[in-house]
Scaffold this active site. Sequence first.
Site, PDB file in Angstrom:
ATOM      1  N   THR A  71      20.745  39.156  11.660  1.00 51.89           N
ATOM      2  CA  THR A  71      20.332  38.732  13.008  1.00 51.89           C
ATOM      3  C   THR A  71      20.282  39.929  13.948  1.00 51.89           C
ATOM      4  OG1 THR A  71      21.307  36.555  12.644  1.00 51.89           O
ATOM      5  CG2 THR A  71      20.961  37.214  14.937  1.00 51.89           C
ATOM      6  N   GLY A 199      23.862  41.968   4.066  1.00 52.40           N
ATOM      7  CA  GLY A 199      24.660  42.112   2.852  1.00 52.40           C
ATOM      8  C   GLY A 199      24.994  40.803   2.149  1.00 52.40           C
ATOM      9  N   CYS A 324      21.528  27.826   9.461  1.00 55.70           N
ATOM     10  CA  CYS A 324      21.679  27.972  10.918  1.00 55.70           C
ATOM     11  C   CYS A 324      21.213  26.722  11.646  1.00 55.70           C
ATOM     12  CB  CYS A 324      20.854  29.147  11.427  1.00 55.70           C
ATOM     13  SG  CYS A 324      21.130  30.623  10.498  1.00 55.70           S
TER      14      CYS A 324
HETATM   15  N1  PLP Z   1      16.487  36.303   8.546  1.00 58.89           N
HETATM   16  C1  PLP Z   1      16.401  35.479   7.503  1.00 58.89           C
HETATM   17  C2  PLP Z   1      15.076  35.304   6.811  1.00 58.89           C
HETATM   18  C3  PLP Z   1      17.510  34.757   7.078  1.00 58.89           C
HETATM   19  O1  PLP Z   1      17.402  33.918   6.041  1.00 58.89           O
HETATM   20  C4  PLP Z   1      18.746  34.948   7.755  1.00 58.89           C
HETATM   21  C5  PLP Z   1      19.933  34.160   7.362  1.00 58.89           C
HETATM   22  O2  PLP Z   1      19.819  33.082   6.831  1.00 58.89           O
HETATM   23  C6  PLP Z   1      18.791  35.851   8.817  1.00 58.89           C
HETATM   24  C7  PLP Z   1      17.659  36.520   9.187  1.00 58.89           C
HETATM   25  C8  PLP Z   1      20.083  36.120   9.549  1.00 58.89           C
HETATM   26  O3  PLP Z   1      20.934  36.891   8.764  1.00 58.89           O
HETATM   27  P1  PLP Z   1      22.511  36.948   9.072  1.00 58.89           P
HETATM   28  O4  PLP Z   1      23.097  35.671   8.587  1.00 58.89           O
HETATM   29  O5  PLP Z   1      23.018  38.130   8.327  1.00 58.89           O
HETATM   30  O6  PLP Z   1      22.636  37.130  10.543  1.00 58.89           O
END
Ligand code: PLP
Length: 382
Positions: A71, A199, A324
């Site tokens: 993110t 990661g 999410c």
């Molecule tokens: N982008 C994509 C395509 C994702 O699938 C995700 C998480 O599901 C994210 C960004 C966000 O990653 P993080 O959970 O490390 O913040």
Amino acid sequence: MIYFDNNATTRVAPEVLESMMPFFGEEFGNPSSIHAAGRAARTAVENAREQVARLIGCASPGQILFTSCGTESDNLAILGSLRSQPGKNHIITTTVEHEAVKKVCAGLESEGFRVSWVQVDDDGSPNIDGLKSELTDETAIVSVMMANNETGVRMPIEEIGALVKARSNALFHVDAVNAAGKVPIDLTDSTVDLLSLSGHKFNGPKGIGALYIRDGIKLQPVIVGGGQESGRRAGTEAVHQIVGMGAAARLSCSLATMDSVRIMRDRLEEGILESIPNSYLNGTPNPTMRLPNTTNISFEHTNGEAILARLDSVGICVSTGSACGAADHRSSTVLEAMGIPYSRAMGSIRFSLGRYNTLVEVDRCLAALPEIVSSLRRLSTV
Ligand code: PLP
């Protein structure tokens, strides 16, 4: 427990955990310190940077910046590139991006930036002509994911990148968070300027991400303070997490395990579609244009959350879409954007497999699911 939710997160590989352990103990130095403890931490961080660079075919590890998660990498790519091109006010992205991109773009739109939201077709592929017609000299950044986290649909990244470069001088950002470790990524001769990683999506720890920044690109930092990460992202480096991400990247460089994951995914997908009436695959039927581990299936006239709960009660973990969005209790915006009718979108389940799954687990799921779906249909008013 059978874990088929590897696009939400993955189990930390035992060898990754082992590589991290010293950094919770005797290896506690701050990589910015110049004494021996600091130097040892710096070496570990730079070693991990090389490992992450190798995962994405990036020749120079200095182009890898560590962040706190995917993110943050997405936020930094978009906000940082807009702030470093103050004369430009236009962004292009797609309607199926992860919230980490969509919400940043929507926020910028409400501040007066112009955002072009490129539509996708019912297979989940972006409308390339639509994207092409939006590119102008005002475009600061084009942000397109490498593969969709809900459907696994892969985007034609190099085709899009070639268009971006031919028709504008915009930066090209790719969210590869759910693609890395599953499909090959080679930035050697690529049009990609910025690429996000996380990661925990490839058997590394949570709370660590990376952003590839092509040499010569100036990104205005979003997190400011100390001069860490060459002044591009302040904050003392999370050495243990960085080491873990590096070890996970090393493990994921070989995509050999993805061959067996693909076999399991195909067996699961075919088995479900054959045995359960009115079940439909979401996303392109061309399996090579989807991540090898993902299948998203709608069970018409039923409710995905109810299926999820019933599978959970027999020890099988799946999801209805993005983790999410799991608390929203509404149909997936990705499936909506693909034009999937509500009666199907509400009954969708994402199965995302990983390196620790087995064919026996696939068969257990195939044995349990038909009865779960038919009993829910008997009760359903959807
Ligand atoms: N982008 C994509 C395509 C994702 O699938 C995700 C998480 O599901 C994210 C960004 C966000 O990653 P993080 O959970 O490390 O913040």
